[in-house]
Design an enzyme around this catalytic site. Structure first.
Site, short mmCIF file in Angstrom:
data_model
loop_
_atom_site.label_atom_id
_atom_site.label_comp_id
_atom_site.label_asym_id
_atom_site.label_seq_id
_atom_site.Cartn_x
_atom_site.Cartn_y
_atom_site.Cartn_z
N ASP A 247 38.52 19.24 62.74
CA ASP A 247 37.56 20.26 62.32
C ASP A 247 36.84 20.75 63.56
O ASP A 247 36.69 20.02 64.53
CB ASP A 247 36.56 19.69 61.30
N ASP B 229 43.13 23.77 54.62
CA ASP B 229 42.18 24.18 53.59
C ASP B 229 41.18 25.06 54.33
O ASP B 229 40.09 24.62 54.70
CB ASP B 229 41.52 22.93 53.00
N CYS C 204 39.14 28.81 48.99
CA CYS C 204 38.40 28.99 47.74
C CYS C 204 37.92 30.42 47.65
O CYS C 204 36.85 30.70 47.12
CB CYS C 204 37.29 27.96 47.57
#
Ligand SMILES: C[S@@+](CC[C@H](N)C(=O)[O-])C[C@H]1O[C@@H](n2cnc3c(N)ncnc32)[C@H](O)[C@@H]1O
Length: 472
Positions: free
Chosen positions: A169, A305, A369
């Site tokens: 990340d 993601d 999302c």
């Protein structure tokens, strides 16, 4: 309880009202009228609070310990049902006892089961992304946007806590949270055994079947991260935020410590250094990388993601905006062009690099999302155009027909209707054994929308890399 529910409903209304304008103008800018309707209604309706029950690592032949785990999971399930949890009817059989839906107003942060690390707060659509990835025991998995780590933990459980997981990340702050999540749920600690690689770092480098999970967290830009799963670290040592092989689980537990003091931090960083084995950097690393390429090396599974506009999930949007940050939202910072500029480029960069890190024959899942085709299908289509070895792999194995397909077959126009009546019908259909999602506009990709299936919005695409010397 009634007061709490009323207060929750009032707060939802207030926040929803606040979000509507921002979402509507975002959707208009996104340039897709159909999407504008979808995005706006994504913030309508109230999605349940989903939880997932933690699956503990098997303790090999230790029958007694394994039985204890089973009994504990059973007790947790009973407690979840007693708290008003209900099964998710369309979960695949192997997962039907892991996800539960609780009332939307349920506050899991104060719940002992959550505080004790027995359940995760995780939307069931996110679970589908992990099922689509299909991690197997012993795999080497790369999670390129891993924080705060909910999918990573589920990946570890699907792998029966064996193999390797590299979580990457760009945000050090979020990695600190992710690290706490791994500690809380004991990811990287298998079968109660403290792996002590500091004394023999190379021993755990190639996981053999049944070897405990090696999990590491690295602070890096996913667009250019290139360390192989078995390679010595190619970046800066201090960028490794967590390495389960060096992690002092027992010490932490014994001290009942949540935050590490300076001395402990120093000890851990020294242990990490030894694990990273800097002596192996340089020529050796290049050699390994070449060998990996010749042998078709790389990760077995890669999850991207990706960071996105979060427009498919009111809960995420509120988190990103800051619950009470109405001024910032009103002033247009939230979801503004300025804030979202460069997002699609970032997503393309992440997906491109994820594909490069994948071994031939390996599986990659791209999810966001967002409901925006520009952040979803367009990004995937771009990769398919760029990379001749990339094949879109339809997500079919969940074993249930999609609601929209069924409606289409019946000639009821289920494929692209935005009609509310149909959304209601869709919710009923979930209970009858349909997946509460549609196909994305690319065949075989999935699009979950809150109004169609009581989940947060999520787009999921699965891509395979052709085997070496193969057309398939
Ligand atoms: C949607 S969240 C991931 C959620 C996570 N997979 C989970 O299940 O808990 C997206 C993450 O991407 C990270 N991110 C943004 N840009 C990145 C980059 N260039 N490289 C790596 N990570 C990045 C963000 O810091 C954020 O943590």
């Amino acid at each position: 309880m009634v007061d709490a529910e009323n207060e929750f409903a009032r707060e939802q209304l207030r926040l929803r009202g606040l979000l509507q304008d921002h979402i509507a103008s975002f959707a208009r800018r996104d340039g897709n009228v159909d999407n504008s309707t979808r995005v706006v209604s994504a913030s309508d309706g109230v999605v349940p609070r989903y939880i997932r029950i933690r699956r503990m690592a098997s303790e090999g032949n230790n029958v007694g310990a394994n039985k204890n785990h089973e009994e504990e999971e059973h007790t947790v399930r009973e407690a979840v049902l007693a708290a008003g949890g209900r099964r998710v009817p369309w979960c695949p059989p192997y997962a039907s006892e892991s996800f539960y839906a609780l009332p939307p107003e349920f506050r899991i942060a104060q719940w002992p089961l959550y505080q004790q690390g027995k359940v995760y707060g995780m939307d069931v659509a996110s679970g589908v992304a992990v099922w689509a990835l299909g991690p197997r025991p012993g795999d080497n998995v790369l999670d390129l946007c891993c924080c705060p780590g909910l999918k990573l933990c589920m990946v570890a459980e699907q792998m029966h806590h064996t193999g390797t997981i590299t979580g990457v990340d760009i945000s050090r702050g979020r990695l600190t949270v992710c690290r706490q999540v791994l500690v809380k749920y004991q990811i990287g600690r298998a079968a109660g055994v403290l792996v002590s690689p500091c004394s023999s770092p190379s021993a755990s480098r190639s996981p053999s079947p049944g070897a405990p999970l090696w999990c590491r967290l690295i602070c890096a830009d996913g667009c250019c991260f290139e360390t192989e799963w078995d390679a010595a670290w190619a970046g800066r040592e201090e960028d490794v935020v967590f390495d389960s092989r060096a992690y002092d689980w027992q010490g932490m537990e014994a001290r009942g410590q949540k935050r590490m003091n300076r001395g402990t931090r120093r000890r851990e960083s020294l242990a990490l250094r030894r694990v990273l084995n800097p002596a192996e950097n340089g020529a050796g690393r290049e050699g390994r990388r070449e060998r990996a390429n010749e042998e078709g090396g790389g990760y077995d599974r890669v999850l991207v993601d990706a960071d996105c506009s979060h427009d498919g999930s009111t809960r995420h949007m509120l988190k990103v905006a800051g619950l009470d940050d109405s001024i910032r939202m009103r002033s247009g910072g939230f979801l503004s062009e300025e804030k979202l500029g460069g997002l699609e480029e970032l997503q393309r960069g992440l997906l491109r690099n994820a594909f490069r890190r994948l071994r031939p024959g390996g599986v990659l899942v791209y999810s966001t999302c967002s409901l925006s085709p520009r952040q979803n299908e367009d990004v995937v289509a771009h990769l398919l155009k760029e990379e001749a070895d990339a094949i879109l792999d339809p997500i079919l194995e969940l074993g249930l027909p999609l609601f929209s397909c069924e409606m289409e077959e019946k000639g009821e126009g289920g494929k692209r209707s935005d009609d509310n009546a149909q959304a209601n019908e869709s919710l009923h259909a979930c209970g009858r054994g349909y997946l509460p999602c549609r196909w994305g506009s690319l065949p075989g990709t999935l699009l979950f929308e809150p109004r169609f299936g009581e989940t947060s919005g999520l787009f999921i695409a699965r891509i395979k890399k052709k085997q070496l010397n193969s057309n398939v």
